[in-house]
Design a protein around this motif. Structure first.
Motif, mmCIF file in Angstrom:
data_model
loop_
_atom_site.group_PDB
_atom_site.id
_atom_site.type_symbol
_atom_site.label_atom_id
_atom_site.label_comp_id
_atom_site.label_asym_id
_atom_site.label_seq_id
_atom_site.Cartn_x
_atom_site.Cartn_y
_atom_site.Cartn_z
ATOM 1 N N VAL A 153 -19.913 32.425 -41.041
ATOM 2 C CA VAL A 153 -20.101 33.215 -39.827
ATOM 3 C C VAL A 153 -21.520 33.783 -39.772
ATOM 4 C CG1 VAL A 153 -19.401 35.325 -38.643
ATOM 5 C CG2 VAL A 153 -17.659 33.787 -39.575
ATOM 6 N N GLU A 154 -22.025 34.250 -40.916
ATOM 7 C CA GLU A 154 -23.374 34.828 -40.959
ATOM 8 C C GLU A 154 -24.453 33.776 -40.689
ATOM 9 O OE1 GLU A 154 -22.627 38.433 -44.198
ATOM 10 O OE2 GLU A 154 -23.241 36.455 -44.901
ATOM 11 N N ARG A 155 -24.164 32.515 -41.019
ATOM 12 C CA ARG A 155 -25.156 31.442 -40.835
ATOM 13 C C ARG A 155 -24.904 30.608 -39.588
ATOM 14 N NH1 ARG A 155 -23.733 30.416 -46.315
ATOM 15 N NH2 ARG A 155 -22.616 28.560 -45.565
ATOM 16 N N ARG A 156 -23.932 30.982 -38.792
ATOM 17 C CA ARG A 156 -23.527 30.111 -37.682
ATOM 18 C C ARG A 156 -24.670 29.881 -36.699
ATOM 19 N NH1 ARG A 156 -19.368 33.899 -34.156
ATOM 20 N NH2 ARG A 156 -20.897 35.443 -33.466
ATOM 21 N N SER A 157 -24.690 28.672 -36.148
ATOM 22 C CA SER A 157 -25.750 28.278 -35.229
ATOM 23 C C SER A 157 -25.364 28.487 -33.772
ATOM 24 C CB SER A 157 -26.095 26.791 -35.450
ATOM 25 O OG SER A 157 -24.935 25.979 -35.271
ATOM 26 N N GLY A 158 -24.091 28.794 -33.518
ATOM 27 C CA GLY A 158 -23.621 29.013 -32.158
ATOM 28 C C GLY A 158 -22.156 29.380 -32.160
ATOM 29 N N GLU A 159 -21.597 29.553 -30.971
ATOM 30 C CA GLU A 159 -20.204 29.984 -30.865
ATOM 31 C C GLU A 159 -19.228 28.951 -31.406
ATOM 32 O OE1 GLU A 159 -19.244 31.184 -26.956
ATOM 33 O OE2 GLU A 159 -20.620 32.889 -26.929
ATOM 34 N N ASP A 160 -19.598 27.669 -31.367
ATOM 35 C CA ASP A 160 -18.690 26.597 -31.790
ATOM 36 C C ASP A 160 -19.241 25.864 -33.010
ATOM 37 O OD1 ASP A 160 -16.780 26.940 -29.601
ATOM 38 O OD2 ASP A 160 -18.387 26.164 -28.331
ATOM 39 N N ASP A 161 -19.767 26.595 -33.963
ATOM 40 C CA ASP A 161 -20.322 25.998 -35.173
ATOM 41 C C ASP A 161 -19.204 25.319 -35.973
ATOM 42 O OD1 ASP A 161 -21.406 25.493 -37.724
ATOM 43 O OD2 ASP A 161 -22.902 27.068 -37.413
ATOM 44 N N PRO A 162 -19.331 24.012 -36.269
ATOM 45 C CA PRO A 162 -18.294 23.309 -37.039
ATOM 46 C C PRO A 162 -18.057 23.914 -38.417
ATOM 47 C CG PRO A 162 -19.799 21.745 -36.003
ATOM 48 C CD PRO A 162 -20.402 23.103 -35.817
ATOM 49 N N ALA A 163 -19.100 24.483 -39.031
ATOM 50 C CA ALA A 163 -18.947 25.073 -40.366
ATOM 51 C C ALA A 163 -18.011 26.278 -40.322
ATOM 52 C CB ALA A 163 -20.313 25.472 -40.918
ATOM 53 N N VAL A 164 -18.102 27.063 -39.257
ATOM 54 C CA VAL A 164 -17.219 28.216 -39.105
ATOM 55 C C VAL A 164 -15.784 27.747 -38.883
ATOM 56 C CG1 VAL A 164 -16.699 30.254 -37.697
ATOM 57 C CG2 VAL A 164 -19.068 29.673 -38.221
ATOM 58 N N TYR A 165 -15.644 26.717 -38.075
ATOM 59 C CA TYR A 165 -14.313 26.158 -37.798
ATOM 60 C C TYR A 165 -13.665 25.657 -39.095
ATOM 61 C CZ TYR A 165 -10.829 23.015 -35.718
ATOM 62 O OH TYR A 165 -9.667 22.382 -35.378
ATOM 63 N N GLU A 166 -14.439 24.942 -39.907
ATOM 64 C CA GLU A 166 -13.902 24.417 -41.173
ATOM 65 C C GLU A 166 -13.563 25.549 -42.135
ATOM 66 O OE1 GLU A 166 -15.191 21.360 -44.807
ATOM 67 O OE2 GLU A 166 -16.535 21.704 -43.108
ATOM 68 N N ALA A 167 -14.433 26.561 -42.223
ATOM 69 C CA ALA A 167 -14.184 27.690 -43.114
ATOM 70 C C ALA A 167 -12.955 28.478 -42.660
ATOM 71 C CB ALA A 167 -15.408 28.607 -43.159
ATOM 72 N N PHE A 168 -12.766 28.581 -41.368
ATOM 73 C CA PHE A 168 -11.579 29.251 -40.832
ATOM 74 C C PHE A 168 -10.313 28.539 -41.279
ATOM 75 C CE2 PHE A 168 -8.256 29.399 -37.633
ATOM 76 C CZ PHE A 168 -8.081 30.753 -37.423
ATOM 77 N N ASN A 169 -10.296 27.210 -41.141
ATOM 78 C CA ASN A 169 -9.117 26.443 -41.529
ATOM 79 C C ASN A 169 -8.845 26.546 -43.031
ATOM 80 O OD1 ASN A 169 -8.571 25.585 -38.930
ATOM 81 N ND2 ASN A 169 -9.761 23.715 -39.113
ATOM 82 N N GLN A 170 -9.912 26.553 -43.833
ATOM 83 C CA GLN A 170 -9.734 26.688 -45.278
ATOM 84 C C GLN A 170 -9.159 28.059 -45.632
ATOM 85 O OE1 GLN A 170 -13.633 25.839 -46.848
ATOM 86 N NE2 GLN A 170 -13.383 23.619 -46.689
ATOM 87 N N LEU A 171 -9.640 29.093 -44.960
ATOM 88 C CA LEU A 171 -9.114 30.432 -45.199
ATOM 89 C C LEU A 171 -7.659 30.533 -44.775
ATOM 90 C CD1 LEU A 171 -9.413 33.414 -45.927
ATOM 91 C CD2 LEU A 171 -10.431 33.802 -43.660
ATOM 92 N N ALA A 172 -7.322 29.924 -43.646
ATOM 93 C CA ALA A 172 -5.945 29.953 -43.173
ATOM 94 C C ALA A 172 -5.016 29.244 -44.147
ATOM 95 C CB ALA A 172 -5.853 29.300 -41.797
ATOM 96 N N ALA A 173 -5.460 28.096 -44.676
ATOM 97 C CA ALA A 173 -4.638 27.343 -45.621
ATOM 98 C C ALA A 173 -4.452 28.114 -46.922
ATOM 99 C CB ALA A 173 -5.273 25.983 -45.890
ATOM 100 N N ALA A 174 -5.530 28.732 -47.399
ATOM 101 C CA ALA A 174 -5.439 29.500 -48.644
ATOM 102 C C ALA A 174 -4.536 30.711 -48.483
ATOM 103 C CB ALA A 174 -6.841 29.937 -49.083
ATOM 104 N N ALA A 175 -4.637 31.391 -47.342
ATOM 105 C CA ALA A 175 -3.803 32.573 -47.096
ATOM 106 C C ALA A 175 -2.331 32.191 -46.976
ATOM 107 C CB ALA A 175 -4.275 33.275 -45.823
#
Length: 236
Positions: free
Chosen positions: A30-52
């Motif tokens: 999120v801190e490094r995101r390049s825009g509102e739809d940054d793929p890295a943020v989307y992937e990190a979100f899914n990883q966090l959701a799976a881990a939780a």
């Protein structure tokens, strides 16, 4: 679940550590995101959701406890945007749901519109619900109906608005038969949803007593001083 199948305390602890790691990765993305739809943020979100989710399941199986967190499933989120960086065209897809809450009010409004239209040749259309709806939506813009829905006997339901980007505008008439069939979720620039499922408290109006039929009839009676809003010369 039997005792033999229960996860160990070490497995629960490892799952908790995985959540911490995923949380750090998500924040960094999120801190490094390049825009509102940054793929890295989307992937990190899914990883966090799976881990939780994995930690929550192990915690419950081992200790019969749950976390206070609820993370929406990945299927509820739009995929990363892959459309043109500088769109030359866009489409706005809108859906609004209504319930016909007061049929008599709807019919009365349709009759008023038909009575004010000197060119109307179908007086019976206003006597049926589907005919009245055709008259209503033929006379007013959808945005005006949305702002005056109670006046027309309608009750708002869910609504959504999607803005999609494209390289070139569509050819005239090519999508009219199936306007929402070929929507690519990865071309959606932004989306706005309104739904009753987001409301924490019920509306006060839902708790009110239903209108007395006589009161409704009085409201529908037109006063001589009550004039219709001017109608456009050309009906759509």
């Amino acid at each position: 679940m039997s005792d033999a199948a229960q996860p160990t305390a070490a497995e629960v602890r490892a799952a908790a550590e995985a959540v911490k790691t995923a949380l750090d990765r998500h924040l960094a993305a999120v801190e490094r995101r390049s825009g509102e739809d940054d793929p890295a943020v989307y992937e990190a979100f899914n990883q966090l959701a799976a881990a939780a989710e994995a930690y929550d399941e192990l915690l419950y199986d081992r200790y019969d406890e749950v976390t206070p967190f609820e993370i929406p499933g990945a299927e509820d989120a739009l995929p990363p945007y892959t459309g043109p960086e500088e769109p030359n065209a866009l489409s706005v897809l809108i859906r609004r749901d209504y319930a016909v809450a007061e049929p008599q009010r709807l019919l009365a409004q349709a009759e008023r519109i038909e009575a004010a239209d000197a060119d109307s040749t179908d007086a019976e259309a206003a006597s049926t619900i589907h005919g009245a709806l055709g008259i209503l939506f033929g006379e007013f813009e959808p945005d005006e109906i949305a702002s005056r829905h109670k006046e027309f006997g309608l009750e708002e339901g869910d609504s959504t608005l999607w803005v999609t980007a494209a390289e070139e505008p569509a050819e005239p008439g090519e999508w009219l038969e199936a306007p929402f069939e070929a929507v690519d979720p990865q071309s959606v620039v932004c989306r706005f949803d309104v739904s009753a499922v987001f409301d924490d408290e019920p509306d006060d109006e839902d708790e009110d007593e239903p209108d007395d039929p006589e009161d409704l009839e009085d409201e529908l009676d037109l006063d001589e001083d009550e004039d219709l809003e001017p109608l456009d010369a050309d009906r759509r």
